[in-house]
Design a protein around this motif. Sequence first.
Motif, PDB file in Angstrom:
ATOM      1  N   LEU A   3       0.841  -1.200   0.000  1.00  0.00           N
ATOM      2  CA  LEU A   3       0.000   0.000   0.000  1.00  0.00           C
ATOM      3  C   LEU A   3       0.872   1.245   0.000  1.00  0.00           C
ATOM      4  CD1 LEU A   3      -2.722   1.512   0.334  1.00  0.00           C
ATOM      5  CD2 LEU A   3      -2.439   1.231   2.822  1.00  0.00           C
ATOM      6  N   ASP A   4       0.689   2.091  -0.997  1.00  0.00           N
ATOM      7  CA  ASP A   4       1.422   3.346  -1.147  1.00  0.00           C
ATOM      8  C   ASP A   4       0.516   4.479  -0.661  1.00  0.00           C
ATOM      9  OD1 ASP A   4       2.736   5.633  -1.996  1.00  0.00           O
ATOM     10  OD2 ASP A   4       3.045   4.956  -4.058  1.00  0.00           O
ATOM     11  N   VAL A   5       0.933   5.181   0.415  1.00  0.00           N
ATOM     12  CA  VAL A   5       0.098   6.248   0.977  1.00  0.00           C
ATOM     13  C   VAL A   5       0.621   7.641   0.624  1.00  0.00           C
ATOM     14  CG1 VAL A   5      -0.778   4.816   2.851  1.00  0.00           C
ATOM     15  CG2 VAL A   5       1.319   6.167   3.212  1.00  0.00           C
ATOM     16  N   ARG A   6       1.518   7.730  -0.354  1.00  0.00           N
ATOM     17  CA  ARG A   6       2.021   9.035  -0.780  1.00  0.00           C
ATOM     18  C   ARG A   6       0.957   9.775  -1.583  1.00  0.00           C
ATOM     19  NH1 ARG A   6       7.004   7.563  -4.299  1.00  0.00           N
ATOM     20  NH2 ARG A   6       5.498   5.971  -4.946  1.00  0.00           N
ATOM     21  N   ASN A   7       1.185  11.055  -1.796  1.00  0.00           N
ATOM     22  CA  ASN A   7       0.301  11.844  -2.653  1.00  0.00           C
ATOM     23  C   ASN A   7       0.583  11.541  -4.121  1.00  0.00           C
ATOM     24  OD1 ASN A   7      -1.283  13.441  -0.779  1.00  0.00           O
ATOM     25  ND2 ASN A   7       0.643  14.477  -0.255  1.00  0.00           N
ATOM     26  N   ALA A   8      -0.378  11.875  -4.972  1.00  0.00           N
ATOM     27  CA  ALA A   8      -0.270  11.555  -6.395  1.00  0.00           C
ATOM     28  C   ALA A   8       0.977  12.156  -7.022  1.00  0.00           C
ATOM     29  CB  ALA A   8      -1.516  12.039  -7.129  1.00  0.00           C
ATOM     30  N   GLY A   9       1.324  13.384  -6.659  1.00  0.00           N
ATOM     31  CA  GLY A   9       2.492  14.047  -7.249  1.00  0.00           C
ATOM     32  C   GLY A   9       3.800  13.350  -6.950  1.00  0.00           C
ATOM     33  N   GLU A  10       3.843  12.578  -5.852  1.00  0.00           N
ATOM     34  CA  GLU A  10       5.071  11.869  -5.485  1.00  0.00           C
ATOM     35  C   GLU A  10       5.280  10.617  -6.326  1.00  0.00           C
ATOM     36  OE1 GLU A  10       5.833  11.915  -0.961  1.00  0.00           O
ATOM     37  OE2 GLU A  10       3.651  12.119  -1.134  1.00  0.00           O
ATOM     38  N   ARG A  11       4.271  10.238  -7.072  1.00  0.00           N
ATOM     39  CA  ARG A  11       4.343   9.016  -7.874  1.00  0.00           C
ATOM     40  C   ARG A  11       4.613   9.303  -9.350  1.00  0.00           C
ATOM     41  NH1 ARG A  11       1.506   4.444  -6.295  1.00  0.00           N
ATOM     42  NH2 ARG A  11       0.370   4.417  -8.286  1.00  0.00           N
ATOM     43  N   GLU A  12       4.792  10.574  -9.703  1.00  0.00           N
ATOM     44  CA  GLU A  12       4.994  10.937 -11.100  1.00  0.00           C
ATOM     45  C   GLU A  12       6.320  10.377 -11.609  1.00  0.00           C
ATOM     46  OE1 GLU A  12       4.631  15.173 -11.169  1.00  0.00           O
ATOM     47  OE2 GLU A  12       2.442  15.141 -11.037  1.00  0.00           O
ATOM     48  N   GLY A  13       6.362  10.109 -12.914  1.00  0.00           N
ATOM     49  CA  GLY A  13       7.576   9.566 -13.508  1.00  0.00           C
ATOM     50  C   GLY A  13       7.831   8.124 -13.140  1.00  0.00           C
ATOM     51  N   ASP A  14       6.756   7.371 -12.896  1.00  0.00           N
ATOM     52  CA  ASP A  14       6.872   5.940 -12.576  1.00  0.00           C
ATOM     53  C   ASP A  14       7.670   5.680 -11.311  1.00  0.00           C
ATOM     54  OD1 ASP A  14       5.364   5.119 -14.778  1.00  0.00           O
ATOM     55  OD2 ASP A  14       7.114   5.125 -16.093  1.00  0.00           O
ATOM     56  N   VAL A  31      -0.912  -0.821  -4.352  1.00  0.00           N
ATOM     57  CA  VAL A  31      -2.212  -0.150  -4.301  1.00  0.00           C
ATOM     58  C   VAL A  31      -1.973   1.270  -3.807  1.00  0.00           C
ATOM     59  CG1 VAL A  31      -4.471  -0.137  -3.180  1.00  0.00           C
ATOM     60  CG2 VAL A  31      -3.416  -2.307  -3.837  1.00  0.00           C
ATOM     61  N   HIS A  32      -2.631   2.246  -4.430  1.00  0.00           N
ATOM     62  CA  HIS A  32      -2.415   3.638  -4.042  1.00  0.00           C
ATOM     63  C   HIS A  32      -3.646   4.204  -3.352  1.00  0.00           C
ATOM     64  CE1 HIS A  32      -1.967   8.121  -5.130  1.00  0.00           C
ATOM     65  NE2 HIS A  32      -1.249   7.866  -4.054  1.00  0.00           N
ATOM     66  N   ILE A  33      -3.506   4.512  -2.075  1.00  0.00           N
ATOM     67  CA  ILE A  33      -4.528   5.250  -1.319  1.00  0.00           C
ATOM     68  C   ILE A  33      -3.790   6.320  -0.523  1.00  0.00           C
ATOM     69  CG2 ILE A  33      -6.392   5.174   0.370  1.00  0.00           C
ATOM     70  CD1 ILE A  33      -6.754   2.227  -0.186  1.00  0.00           C
ATOM     71  N   PRO A  34      -3.878   7.596  -0.918  1.00  0.00           N
ATOM     72  CA  PRO A  34      -3.192   8.647  -0.163  1.00  0.00           C
ATOM     73  C   PRO A  34      -3.600   8.638   1.307  1.00  0.00           C
ATOM     74  CG  PRO A  34      -4.029   9.503  -2.245  1.00  0.00           C
ATOM     75  CD  PRO A  34      -4.615   8.132  -2.080  1.00  0.00           C
ATOM     76  N   LEU A  35      -2.683   8.985   2.175  1.00  0.00           N
ATOM     77  CA  LEU A  35      -2.953   8.964   3.613  1.00  0.00           C
ATOM     78  C   LEU A  35      -4.207   9.759   3.969  1.00  0.00           C
ATOM     79  CD1 LEU A  35      -2.109   8.156   6.465  1.00  0.00           C
ATOM     80  CD2 LEU A  35      -0.618  10.175   6.526  1.00  0.00           C
ATOM     81  N   GLU A  61      -6.857  10.009   2.490  1.00  0.00           N
ATOM     82  CA  GLU A  61      -8.082   9.324   2.093  1.00  0.00           C
ATOM     83  C   GLU A  61      -8.257   7.975   2.791  1.00  0.00           C
ATOM     84  OE1 GLU A  61      -8.309   8.986  -2.158  1.00  0.00           O
ATOM     85  OE2 GLU A  61      -7.554  11.024  -2.492  1.00  0.00           O
ATOM     86  N   LEU A  62      -7.293   7.592   3.618  1.00  0.00           N
ATOM     87  CA  LEU A  62      -7.272   6.232   4.144  1.00  0.00           C
ATOM     88  C   LEU A  62      -8.397   5.967   5.143  1.00  0.00           C
ATOM     89  CD1 LEU A  62      -5.715   3.601   3.890  1.00  0.00           C
ATOM     90  CD2 LEU A  62      -4.201   4.372   5.731  1.00  0.00           C
ATOM     91  N   THR A  63      -8.803   6.957   5.913  1.00  0.00           N
ATOM     92  CA  THR A  63      -9.857   6.716   6.898  1.00  0.00           C
ATOM     93  C   THR A  63     -11.171   6.313   6.238  1.00  0.00           C
ATOM     94  OG1 THR A  63     -10.363   9.098   6.928  1.00  0.00           O
ATOM     95  CG2 THR A  63      -8.914   8.256   8.663  1.00  0.00           C
ATOM     96  N   ARG A  64     -11.439   6.843   5.044  1.00  0.00           N
ATOM     97  CA  ARG A  64     -12.704   6.501   4.384  1.00  0.00           C
ATOM     98  C   ARG A  64     -12.558   5.404   3.339  1.00  0.00           C
ATOM     99  NH1 ARG A  64     -12.816   9.035  -0.655  1.00  0.00           N
ATOM    100  NH2 ARG A  64     -11.434  10.839  -0.917  1.00  0.00           N
ATOM    101  N   ARG A  65     -11.321   4.988   3.043  1.00  0.00           N
ATOM    102  CA  ARG A  65     -11.116   3.990   2.001  1.00  0.00           C
ATOM    103  C   ARG A  65     -10.406   2.717   2.491  1.00  0.00           C
ATOM    104  NH1 ARG A  65      -8.183   6.539  -3.037  1.00  0.00           N
ATOM    105  NH2 ARG A  65      -8.558   4.392  -3.765  1.00  0.00           N
ATOM    106  N   HIS A  66     -10.153   2.613   3.787  1.00  0.00           N
ATOM    107  CA  HIS A  66      -9.375   1.473   4.278  1.00  0.00           C
ATOM    108  C   HIS A  66     -10.066   0.143   4.009  1.00  0.00           C
ATOM    109  CE1 HIS A  66     -11.797   0.450   7.886  1.00  0.00           C
ATOM    110  NE2 HIS A  66     -12.121   1.717   7.842  1.00  0.00           N
ATOM    111  N   ASP A  67     -11.406   0.162   3.888  1.00  0.00           N
ATOM    112  CA  ASP A  67     -12.096  -1.104   3.645  1.00  0.00           C
ATOM    113  C   ASP A  67     -11.920  -1.607   2.209  1.00  0.00           C
ATOM    114  OD1 ASP A  67     -13.627   0.829   2.457  1.00  0.00           O
ATOM    115  OD2 ASP A  67     -15.507   0.292   3.452  1.00  0.00           O
TER     116      ASP A  67
END
Length: 296
Positions: free
Chosen positions: A214-225, A232-236, A238-244
Motif C-alpha cells: 500500500l502506497d500512501v504518498r500523494n499523487a504528485g510523489e508518484r509521477e515519472g513511474d 495499491v495507491h490510497i493517499p494517507l 483518504e485512508l480513513t474513508r477507504r481502508h475497507d
Amino acid sequence: MYSTLHDVLLTLPDATKVMPAHGAGSSCGRGLSDELESNIGAQRATNPFAAPMPVAEFVGMVSTGQPSAPPYFQVDAALNLRMRELLDPDEAVVPFTPAEVRAAMAGGAVVVDTRSPEDFATGHLVGAVNVGLDGRFAETAGMVLDHGDEILVLAEPGRHEEAALRLARIGFDSVVGHVAGGRAVLAQLPDLVDSAARLDVAHWDDLADGTVVLDVRNAGEREGDQVIPGAVHIPLAELTRRHDELPSSRPVLVHCAGGWRSSVAASLLRSRGHDRVTDLVGGYDAWAAREVAATR
C-alpha cells in the motif's frame, strides 16, 4: 484562479510584493515554494503557472498531481464561519492515571501516540494512532482523526501541552487529557500494550506471498513511474474513508516516501481492525536505493 492570476495579479508592477499564504510541503497545493517573500516580476519570470497559456492548459496543470485534501479542511472551513471562544494556550492538559487511561480507552477515547515510529513500534497502547510530534503533526493528525474524537495524548515528558496546542490550531479542541508518565505507564497496563512490525528493505524478499503493498504518498510523489510495481495507491488523507478497500484476508505492507507517514497509516489500519499490517522502514526511497544497488 486563471482569471485572478493572469487578468489581475500579473497586471501589477514587477516590484509589487508577493507574500505567501501557505508554506512549502503543505497539503494546500502542489509544488509550493519555500520562499518567504517574492514579487510579481520574479513570479512572472519563474512561476510556470504565470506563463502565457490557454485556460484549458492552466486548468490541466493545476488539477494534476495535487495532494489529497485532509478531511479537517472542510471542518475548519465550517468552523471559520462561526464565532468561537479564544483558545487559552496556558490551559493545562489533564494528566490521566493508568486506571483513568484504561477507562477512557474503554469509553472510546482515541490515543494519539506522538513518539517516533521507532519508539512506537517497540510498544504502544492497543489501537493507538502514531503521529510523531517531530513531523508535520497537526496536518497529519487532521488526516487520520475524526473531529468528534475524544483524544488522549501520549507524549514524551513535557511535550503533551505542545501536542494539544498544535491540535487545537486545526480545530481539534477535544484533547481530554494526556497519559501521565508517558511511555513509563505502558508497564502498568501490560494487557493493553502491543508492538508493531516494521520491515527493513534488506528483508524485502521475505515478504509473505499475497502481501498487499500500500502506497500512501500523494499523487504528485508518484509521477515519472516512481512506484513499487503492483502497489495499491490510497493517499494517507483518504485512508480513513477507504481502508475497507484493502482485503482483510491478506497481509498489508505500507510505504510512504521515507517511513514516517507509513507508521501513521499502519497504526490507523490496525485501529480500524486490520490485524496483519507492517510498514516499510525508509519507505520508497529505501526500496528505490535497493533496486539501484541490485542493478550494479
